[in-house]
Design a protein around this motif. Sequence first.
Motif, PDB file in Angstrom:
ATOM      1  N   THR A 140       0.835  -1.202   0.000  1.00  0.00           N
ATOM      2  CA  THR A 140       0.000   0.000   0.000  1.00  0.00           C
ATOM      3  C   THR A 140       0.867   1.247   0.000  1.00  0.00           C
ATOM      4  O   THR A 140       1.783   1.385   0.824  1.00  0.00           O
ATOM      5  CB  THR A 140      -0.921   0.020   1.234  1.00  0.00           C
ATOM      6  N   ALA A 141       0.571   2.164  -0.909  1.00  0.00           N
ATOM      7  CA  ALA A 141       1.330   3.409  -0.993  1.00  0.00           C
ATOM      8  C   ALA A 141       1.068   4.276   0.235  1.00  0.00           C
ATOM      9  O   ALA A 141      -0.020   4.248   0.815  1.00  0.00           O
ATOM     10  CB  ALA A 141       0.947   4.162  -2.262  1.00  0.00           C
ATOM     11  N   LYS A 146       0.168   8.755  -3.131  1.00  0.00           N
ATOM     12  CA  LYS A 146      -1.001   8.291  -3.873  1.00  0.00           C
ATOM     13  C   LYS A 146      -1.508   9.303  -4.905  1.00  0.00           C
ATOM     14  O   LYS A 146      -2.574   9.128  -5.481  1.00  0.00           O
ATOM     15  CB  LYS A 146      -2.134   7.957  -2.896  1.00  0.00           C
ATOM     16  N   PRO A 163      -3.773   2.835  -5.252  1.00  0.00           N
ATOM     17  CA  PRO A 163      -3.436   2.601  -3.841  1.00  0.00           C
ATOM     18  C   PRO A 163      -2.192   1.768  -3.630  1.00  0.00           C
ATOM     19  O   PRO A 163      -1.576   1.816  -2.568  1.00  0.00           O
ATOM     20  CB  PRO A 163      -4.682   1.905  -3.288  1.00  0.00           C
TER      21      PRO A 163
END
Length: 292
Positions: A140-141, A146, A163
């Motif tokens: 997950t960024a 994002k 994401p």
Amino acid sequence: MKPILFLLLLTASYLQAQTASDSTALLQGSWEIQNLPKGIIWKKIHFQNNELFKANQSINILELPRKSRQFSWALTTADSLPKTDKTKGQLRPTSQIAQENGAIVGVNGGFFDVKNGGSVDFFKSQGYISDTTRALKGSTAAFHGKAAVVIANKKLKILKGEPQVGWEYHLPYKDVMLSGPLLLLNGQPEILAKNAFNDNRHPRTCVCITHHNKVLLITVDGRSSQSFGMNLPELTFLARQLGCRDALNLDGGGSTTMWIANQGVVNYPSDNKKFDHEGERAVSNVLLAIPK
């Protein structure tokens, strides 16, 4: 109607913390407006007596054409030469980087590694990737990874990313700077997480694309009794009132700096804990307009 609100006067119903009185304060405030070379307009205001969001606020805005024959947009790092290894990145004040590149205006850019130098997010300038400390970990960024500002066909563009980590490597642009959170997209506010970074007031830097195809570079000073700073819902409200269609939060806090040629630093950077123009923080990257 004063020029600063030349686009929209929107309701505050979507955010309970902002009210019609805040819209009125922005509309009726005593904005100082100065025309700069290359079709750039500088607007500033200092709200006192707790006039905006029940607080003192100092705001600077640069309004620029999104695409111009008189200047070029540039995403530039503090590194004087391209780096091809993992050695320590350089950090220099926004004003210094801007002057070294012959800019006419500039603001600080994305988030960076204060200890080691270098951007903590993907940063590409003229095709060269210089994210010196970032590692592709997890799936997950981060909240500041994002969304992005890119230079596409000589125009600035704000993008909403994916994401997952690594989405940015597929972007077909030579100039890319990740940041976040994204505040507005197509005129609609993005959902912001409830956390201290978003909800507490800090100095803020923001880049916007307006409904009339202008770029706004915005700084809000903070950490002072003279200017409290804004949380991100308040910054989103400000961006909408200024007519922004897309808006992206950049690095803020002590990094927040706006520089103008022949004017110097025009906001009140907070790193020296004084309400003056001397408190610049050394940063990793900046967003500039450079004359052609």
